[in-house]
Design a protein around this motif. Structure first.
Motif, PDB file in Angstrom:
ATOM      1  N   GLY A  32       0.796  -1.222   0.000  1.00  0.00           N
ATOM      2  CA  GLY A  32       0.000   0.000   0.000  1.00  0.00           C
ATOM      3  C   GLY A  32       0.826   1.267   0.000  1.00  0.00           C
ATOM      4  O   GLY A  32       0.283   2.361   0.086  1.00  0.00           O
TER       5      GLY A  32
ATOM      6  N   HIS B 106      -2.330   3.649   0.905  1.00  0.00           N
ATOM      7  CA  HIS B 106      -3.525   2.848   0.621  1.00  0.00           C
ATOM      8  C   HIS B 106      -3.561   1.680   1.601  1.00  0.00           C
ATOM      9  O   HIS B 106      -2.543   1.277   2.150  1.00  0.00           O
ATOM     10  N   ASP B 107      -4.759   1.124   1.775  1.00  0.00           N
ATOM     11  CA  ASP B 107      -4.938  -0.035   2.639  1.00  0.00           C
ATOM     12  C   ASP B 107      -4.788  -1.345   1.880  1.00  0.00           C
ATOM     13  O   ASP B 107      -4.861  -2.413   2.471  1.00  0.00           O
ATOM     14  N   GLY B 108      -4.590  -1.273   0.577  1.00  0.00           N
ATOM     15  CA  GLY B 108      -4.422  -2.458  -0.248  1.00  0.00           C
ATOM     16  C   GLY B 108      -3.324  -2.242  -1.272  1.00  0.00           C
ATOM     17  O   GLY B 108      -2.647  -1.212  -1.281  1.00  0.00           O
TER      18      GLY B 108
ATOM     19  N   ASP C 275      -7.861  -1.362  -2.468  1.00  0.00           N
ATOM     20  CA  ASP C 275      -8.785  -0.946  -1.417  1.00  0.00           C
ATOM     21  C   ASP C 275      -9.991  -0.195  -1.993  1.00  0.00           C
ATOM     22  O   ASP C 275     -10.750   0.431  -1.271  1.00  0.00           O
TER      23      ASP C 275
END
Length: 152
Positions: free
Chosen positions: A97, A117-119, A139
């Protein structure tokens, strides 16, 4: 401008192709895992490669030589984007991320967006003037990034 196409694949190889003949001109061995992205810089002399081996490599095709290795990511590197104005600057996005900013002549990043980012960061692209960077992620978000202005 150099009449070459570049490709990277699951065989860990980067290949340069002659688009007129369809022939492989040269094969570059430099990564230990799948190649996930390749990007030419604006003048066509440098080629960036990103891989599942958590490494970004810079090749100078005039000398057919690897000139720099960047090891800032903690997981695979999925995407690359050259800055449209400052020729020696690029961004890389990874599975953790994070987005890192590099200068072509320095191994250490000049900036980062850890936890941007979370993904997985799947895509990066600069605004044509270079003042905004857009990132797309697993995400389910697209984010726009700008640098701090004096006084921010």
């Amino acid at each position: 401008t150099k009449a070459l196409l570049a490709s990277g694949s699951k065989d860990n190889l980067v290949k340069l192709w002659d688009p007129k003949t369809g022939n492989n001109v040269v094969t570059i061995h430099g990564h230990k895992n799948n190649i996930l992205d390749v990007k030419w810089n604006a003048n066509g002399n440098w080629l960036l490669t990103a891989s599942k081996d958590q490494i970004v490599k810079l090749f100078d095709i005039r000398m057919m030589k690897e000139t720099m290795t960047y090891r800032s990511h903690a997981k695979e590197v999925n995407t690359l984007a050259w800055h449209p104005v400052h020729e020696g600057i690029f961004a890389s996005g990874g599975a953790e991320g994070a987005i890192y900013f590099h200068q072509a002549d320095r191994e250490e990043p000049v900036g980062s967006l850890i936890g941007g980012h979370d993904g997985i960061v799947w895509s990066l692209d600069w605004h044509p003037l270079g003042h905004l960077l857009a990132s797309g992620s697993a995400d389910c978000s697209v984010r726009f990034w700008t640098r701090h202005r004096p006084g921010d």
